[in-house]
Design a protein around this motif. Structure first.
Motif, PDB file in Angstrom:
ATOM      1  N   ILE A 101       0.852  -1.188   0.000  1.00  0.00           N
ATOM      2  CA  ILE A 101       0.000   0.000   0.000  1.00  0.00           C
ATOM      3  C   ILE A 101       0.891   1.243   0.000  1.00  0.00           C
ATOM      4  O   ILE A 101       1.717   1.435   0.901  1.00  0.00           O
ATOM      5  CB  ILE A 101      -0.940   0.034   1.225  1.00  0.00           C
ATOM      6  N   ASN A 102       0.738   2.040  -1.010  1.00  0.00           N
ATOM      7  CA  ASN A 102       1.454   3.312  -1.121  1.00  0.00           C
ATOM      8  C   ASN A 102       0.444   4.452  -1.203  1.00  0.00           C
ATOM      9  O   ASN A 102      -0.768   4.214  -1.295  1.00  0.00           O
ATOM     10  CB  ASN A 102       2.357   3.315  -2.358  1.00  0.00           C
ATOM     11  N   ASN A 103       0.955   5.656  -1.207  1.00  0.00           N
ATOM     12  CA  ASN A 103       0.081   6.828  -1.265  1.00  0.00           C
ATOM     13  C   ASN A 103       0.479   7.748  -2.406  1.00  0.00           C
ATOM     14  O   ASN A 103       1.676   7.957  -2.672  1.00  0.00           O
ATOM     15  CB  ASN A 103       0.137   7.615   0.044  1.00  0.00           C
ATOM     16  N   ALA A 104      -0.517   8.286  -3.059  1.00  0.00           N
ATOM     17  CA  ALA A 104      -0.309   9.345  -4.044  1.00  0.00           C
ATOM     18  C   ALA A 104      -0.862  10.643  -3.451  1.00  0.00           C
ATOM     19  O   ALA A 104      -1.843  10.627  -2.703  1.00  0.00           O
ATOM     20  CB  ALA A 104      -1.023   9.020  -5.354  1.00  0.00           C
ATOM     21  N   TYR A 105      -0.214  11.757  -3.774  1.00  0.00           N
ATOM     22  CA  TYR A 105      -0.604  13.053  -3.223  1.00  0.00           C
ATOM     23  C   TYR A 105      -0.926  14.014  -4.369  1.00  0.00           C
ATOM     24  O   TYR A 105      -0.106  14.194  -5.277  1.00  0.00           O
ATOM     25  CB  TYR A 105       0.519  13.618  -2.361  1.00  0.00           C
ATOM     26  N   PHE A 106      -2.103  14.614  -4.298  1.00  0.00           N
ATOM     27  CA  PHE A 106      -2.569  15.504  -5.359  1.00  0.00           C
ATOM     28  C   PHE A 106      -2.815  16.902  -4.794  1.00  0.00           C
ATOM     29  O   PHE A 106      -3.442  17.062  -3.736  1.00  0.00           O
ATOM     30  CB  PHE A 106      -3.858  14.962  -5.986  1.00  0.00           C
ATOM     31  N   PHE A 107      -2.329  17.920  -5.517  1.00  0.00           N
ATOM     32  CA  PHE A 107      -2.522  19.312  -5.110  1.00  0.00           C
ATOM     33  C   PHE A 107      -3.768  19.883  -5.791  1.00  0.00           C
ATOM     34  O   PHE A 107      -4.201  19.377  -6.840  1.00  0.00           O
ATOM     35  CB  PHE A 107      -1.300  20.140  -5.484  1.00  0.00           C
ATOM     36  N   PRO A 108      -4.341  20.949  -5.232  1.00  0.00           N
ATOM     37  CA  PRO A 108      -5.573  21.512  -5.818  1.00  0.00           C
ATOM     38  C   PRO A 108      -5.336  22.127  -7.186  1.00  0.00           C
ATOM     39  O   PRO A 108      -4.240  22.592  -7.515  1.00  0.00           O
ATOM     40  CB  PRO A 108      -5.973  22.595  -4.804  1.00  0.00           C
ATOM     41  N   GLU A 109      -6.390  22.130  -7.971  1.00  0.00           N
ATOM     42  CA  GLU A 109      -6.358  22.827  -9.263  1.00  0.00           C
ATOM     43  C   GLU A 109      -6.385  24.338  -9.021  1.00  0.00           C
ATOM     44  O   GLU A 109      -5.706  25.091  -9.705  1.00  0.00           O
ATOM     45  CB  GLU A 109      -7.569  22.410 -10.105  1.00  0.00           C
ATOM     46  N   LYS A 110      -7.149  24.745  -8.028  1.00  0.00           N
ATOM     47  CA  LYS A 110      -7.235  26.158  -7.672  1.00  0.00           C
ATOM     48  C   LYS A 110      -7.223  26.265  -6.152  1.00  0.00           C
ATOM     49  O   LYS A 110      -7.856  25.488  -5.461  1.00  0.00           O
ATOM     50  CB  LYS A 110      -8.513  26.792  -8.233  1.00  0.00           C
ATOM     51  N   LEU A 111      -6.466  27.267  -5.646  1.00  0.00           N
ATOM     52  CA  LEU A 111      -6.391  27.502  -4.200  1.00  0.00           C
ATOM     53  C   LEU A 111      -6.461  28.998  -3.954  1.00  0.00           C
ATOM     54  O   LEU A 111      -5.637  29.758  -4.461  1.00  0.00           O
ATOM     55  CB  LEU A 111      -5.083  26.937  -3.635  1.00  0.00           C
ATOM     56  N   SER A 112      -7.463  29.418  -3.197  1.00  0.00           N
ATOM     57  CA  SER A 112      -7.628  30.831  -2.854  1.00  0.00           C
ATOM     58  C   SER A 112      -7.691  30.963  -1.342  1.00  0.00           C
ATOM     59  O   SER A 112      -8.277  30.123  -0.663  1.00  0.00           O
ATOM     60  CB  SER A 112      -8.900  31.416  -3.481  1.00  0.00           C
ATOM     61  N   SER A 113      -7.086  32.044  -0.831  1.00  0.00           N
ATOM     62  CA  SER A 113      -7.068  32.249   0.609  1.00  0.00           C
ATOM     63  C   SER A 113      -7.246  33.723   0.935  1.00  0.00           C
ATOM     64  O   SER A 113      -6.697  34.590   0.243  1.00  0.00           O
ATOM     65  CB  SER A 113      -5.747  31.754   1.204  1.00  0.00           C
ATOM     66  N   THR A 243      -3.377  27.289  -9.743  1.00  0.00           N
ATOM     67  CA  THR A 243      -3.470  28.741  -9.612  1.00  0.00           C
ATOM     68  C   THR A 243      -3.696  29.038  -8.134  1.00  0.00           C
ATOM     69  O   THR A 243      -4.625  28.520  -7.527  1.00  0.00           O
ATOM     70  CB  THR A 243      -4.633  29.320 -10.437  1.00  0.00           C
ATOM     71  N   THR A 244      -2.829  29.858  -7.543  1.00  0.00           N
ATOM     72  CA  THR A 244      -2.922  30.192  -6.120  1.00  0.00           C
ATOM     73  C   THR A 244      -3.131  31.690  -5.957  1.00  0.00           C
ATOM     74  O   THR A 244      -2.372  32.485  -6.519  1.00  0.00           O
ATOM     75  CB  THR A 244      -1.649  29.769  -5.368  1.00  0.00           C
ATOM     76  N   ASN A 245      -4.165  32.052  -5.200  1.00  0.00           N
ATOM     77  CA  ASN A 245      -4.440  33.457  -4.895  1.00  0.00           C
ATOM     78  C   ASN A 245      -4.423  33.648  -3.380  1.00  0.00           C
ATOM     79  O   ASN A 245      -4.982  32.835  -2.646  1.00  0.00           O
ATOM     80  CB  ASN A 245      -5.811  33.883  -5.434  1.00  0.00           C
ATOM     81  N   LEU A 246      -3.794  34.726  -2.942  1.00  0.00           N
ATOM     82  CA  LEU A 246      -3.766  35.049  -1.520  1.00  0.00           C
ATOM     83  C   LEU A 246      -4.052  36.533  -1.348  1.00  0.00           C
ATOM     84  O   LEU A 246      -3.429  37.372  -2.001  1.00  0.00           O
ATOM     85  CB  LEU A 246      -2.391  34.715  -0.913  1.00  0.00           C
ATOM     86  N   LYS A 247      -5.009  36.834  -0.474  1.00  0.00           N
ATOM     87  CA  LYS A 247      -5.289  38.208  -0.089  1.00  0.00           C
ATOM     88  C   LYS A 247      -5.053  38.324   1.406  1.00  0.00           C
ATOM     89  O   LYS A 247      -5.565  37.520   2.182  1.00  0.00           O
ATOM     90  CB  LYS A 247      -6.725  38.597  -0.421  1.00  0.00           C
ATOM     91  N   TRP A 279      -1.589  38.319  -3.808  1.00  0.00           N
ATOM     92  CA  TRP A 279      -0.658  37.579  -4.669  1.00  0.00           C
ATOM     93  C   TRP A 279      -1.457  36.693  -5.628  1.00  0.00           C
ATOM     94  O   TRP A 279      -2.546  36.220  -5.284  1.00  0.00           O
ATOM     95  CB  TRP A 279       0.235  36.668  -3.844  1.00  0.00           C
ATOM     96  N   LYS A 280      -0.876  36.446  -6.793  1.00  0.00           N
ATOM     97  CA  LYS A 280      -1.404  35.440  -7.710  1.00  0.00           C
ATOM     98  C   LYS A 280      -0.220  34.691  -8.313  1.00  0.00           C
ATOM     99  O   LYS A 280       0.643  35.280  -8.962  1.00  0.00           O
ATOM    100  CB  LYS A 280      -2.247  36.071  -8.825  1.00  0.00           C
ATOM    101  N   ILE A 281      -0.203  33.376  -8.075  1.00  0.00           N
ATOM    102  CA  ILE A 281       0.892  32.532  -8.571  1.00  0.00           C
ATOM    103  C   ILE A 281       0.286  31.420  -9.408  1.00  0.00           C
ATOM    104  O   ILE A 281      -0.655  30.736  -8.971  1.00  0.00           O
ATOM    105  CB  ILE A 281       1.721  31.937  -7.411  1.00  0.00           C
ATOM    106  N   GLN A 290       2.081  18.844  -9.836  1.00  0.00           N
ATOM    107  CA  GLN A 290       0.804  18.916  -9.137  1.00  0.00           C
ATOM    108  C   GLN A 290       0.472  17.620  -8.393  1.00  0.00           C
ATOM    109  O   GLN A 290      -0.515  17.582  -7.669  1.00  0.00           O
ATOM    110  CB  GLN A 290      -0.331  19.233 -10.122  1.00  0.00           C
ATOM    111  N   TRP A 291       1.292  16.595  -8.558  1.00  0.00           N
ATOM    112  CA  TRP A 291       1.044  15.376  -7.794  1.00  0.00           C
ATOM    113  C   TRP A 291       2.325  14.555  -7.672  1.00  0.00           C
ATOM    114  O   TRP A 291       3.238  14.677  -8.491  1.00  0.00           O
ATOM    115  CB  TRP A 291      -0.092  14.552  -8.387  1.00  0.00           C
ATOM    116  N   TYR A 292       2.355  13.738  -6.593  1.00  0.00           N
ATOM    117  CA  TYR A 292       3.553  12.975  -6.268  1.00  0.00           C
ATOM    118  C   TYR A 292       3.164  11.595  -5.754  1.00  0.00           C
ATOM    119  O   TYR A 292       2.099  11.412  -5.161  1.00  0.00           O
ATOM    120  CB  TYR A 292       4.400  13.687  -5.205  1.00  0.00           C
ATOM    121  N   LEU A 293       4.071  10.641  -5.994  1.00  0.00           N
ATOM    122  CA  LEU A 293       3.879   9.287  -5.493  1.00  0.00           C
ATOM    123  C   LEU A 293       4.765   9.050  -4.275  1.00  0.00           C
ATOM    124  O   LEU A 293       5.912   9.525  -4.221  1.00  0.00           O
ATOM    125  CB  LEU A 293       4.215   8.262  -6.583  1.00  0.00           C
TER     126      LEU A 293
END
Length: 455
Positions: A101-113, A243-247, A279-281, A290-293
């Motif tokens: 059993i292993n894990n894969a890690y996925f990041f969001p398509e869009k992240l706003s804060s 796409t990452t947005n931070l206010k 910010w917008k990155i 965007q993802w890792y094993l």
């Protein structure tokens, strides 16, 4: 016996009348006074270290710096290995398949804060620390994860064991129950410890959600969550969204924007009442996938945010002021030397020494008073006290009003000049250089008529 007496009289007469002897005496006294100045610098450093110890203790109990890394979708999957062993009885090879059993890690398509930080100061004794309480609201969405590119079929993905992870540097500072809503279904987070704590530099505590239902893992998984921290020093996030947005808004008037990305200059506002920044990155701005094993990467180098910078504090100002002690003593002695030389008034070395000690007392007064008041008030009290003391002492030495008044005005101008330099940040060197040039020009102008050939 008369010869030694005459020799002593000659030496005494030379010390009283020779300009060279006076210069050597003044220079020697300036060097001697560097000893108490060094002790004063040591005192300031000791008090500054004590202040930093208290600040660290306050911050440790209130909450340290805030770094947030998440949310991350954690998806378990199966892999298989085959091993062959030879059976002596049957004379055949037996194949054994093991499941991992292993894990894969996925990041969001869009992240706003949206981050709202309310800062204040906490005091302990004579010391204080700047801290904040920040409310951080996150929202965005994931796309449905797929491992087909790595040859892992959907049948080998354990869909009903999916979780969402948030990592942070300030687990102690969290002040609310943290839960995340994914497609309008709520999941609560719990603490896990799955990193090597011996590596404190890169260590982040982890929060893991309950299992995410398989039906929630659709093509578009909208999420939102809120987290409140007590913290200090800085607030940073890692831009893991495609796409990452931070206010960020705060009542802190002296922000320093840190990390790999700066806020948009067009919308950034900094006033005496606080600041606003955003910010917008996008994914092409940072060099990670965007993802890792199997393992999550350490992405601290891509973090960005705001440092709640404490401008030059009282001890830093006192230390910078003490660095000009040599200049203050040297210039004050130079004024007395020029007055003595031009007016033929005798000033004893002991009187020079008393004046020098009075000048060094300025710094001990400054440090001790600034611990109980602001720097400006401490500087005024210490400066006025020393100027009045030296002016009155000069009146008793010089027996006139003209020269002591000039000395008092000169010291006032000198202390004012040093205070202005201490307050400046970007132009301190320029203003200091111009000021010293003007002082040198004035000394050259005043001393131009002195006959230096008298001895």
């Amino acid at each position: 016996m008369e010869q030694p007496q005459k020799s002593q009289n000659k030496i005494g007469h030379w010390l009283k009348t020779s300009i060279t002897a006076r210069m050597l005496m003044v220079g020697f006294l300036v060097i001697i006074l560097l000893i108490p100045l060094s002790y004063i610098n040591g005192l300031i450093s000791e008090r500054s270290i004590r202040q930093q110890d208290v600040v660290n203790e306050i911050n440790d109990k209130w909450g340290n710096h805030v770094l947030l890394y998440g949310p991350i979708l954690k998806l378990p999957y199966k892999t298989y290995t085959e091993t062959k062993t030879y059976n002596e009885t049957t004379k055949t090879y037996v194949t054994e398949t093991k499941t991992h059993i292993n894990n894969a890690y996925f990041f969001p398509e869009k992240l706003s804060s949206e981050v709202d930080a309310n800062s204040k100061t906490l005091k302990r004794g004579n010391f204080e620390s700047a801290v904040f309480t920040t409310n951080m609201n996150f929202n965005g969405h994931f796309v449905k994860p797929s491992l087909l590119k790595k040859g892992i079929t959907d049948e080998d993905v354990i869909w009903d064991k999916a979780k969402i992870i948030i990592k942070t540097s300030n687990l102690k500072g969290i002040k609310n129950e943290v839960s995340i809503s994914v497609n309008n279904k709520s999941y609560t987070f719990e603490t896990t410890f799955n990193e090597n704590k011996s590596n404190q530099l890169n260590y982040l505590d982890a929060l893991e959600s309950d299992f995410i239902e398989k039906e929630v893992l659709t093509d578009n998984m909208d999420f939102k969550f809120n987290i409140t921290f007590n913290g200090s020093k800085d607030i940073q996030i890692i831009p893991i969204g495609k796409t990452t947005n931070l206010k960020m808004i705060s009542n802190w008037a002296d922000p320093s924007f840190i990390g790999s990305f700066l806020p948009n200059e067009e919308t950034k506002e900094i006033t005496k009442d606080g600041f606003k920044a955003d910010w917008k990155i996008i994914h092409v701005n940072r060099a990670f996938s965007q993802w890792y094993l199997n393992n999550l990467p350490n992405l601290r180098e891509f973090a960005f945010g705001t440092k709640f910078m404490v401008m030059v504090d009282e001890y830093q100002k006192s230390e910078r002021s003490a660095k000009y002690g040599f200049l203050v003593i040297g210039l004050t002695f130079l004024v007395f030397f020029l007055i003595q030389t031009m007016s033929n008034i005798n000033i004893h070395p002991f009187q020079y020494l008393m004046i020098g000690l009075a000048l060094t007392m300025f710094y001990t007064l400054l440090v001790s008073i600034s611990e109980h008041s602001n720097f400006l008030k401490a500087y005024l009290i210490a400066g006025i006290s020393v100027i009045i003391l030296i002016t009155l002492y000069a009146k008793s030495i010089l027996k006139t009003f003209k020269f002591p008044l000039f000395i008092g005005l000169s010291l006032t101008a000198l202390y004012t000049f040093i205070y202005v330099i201490i307050q400046l940040e970007n132009y301190a060197l320029l203003v200091g250089s111009i000021g010293l040039f003007i002082i040198l020009a004035l000394v050259m102008f005043v001393s131009r008529k002195i006959d230096w050939n008298k001895g």
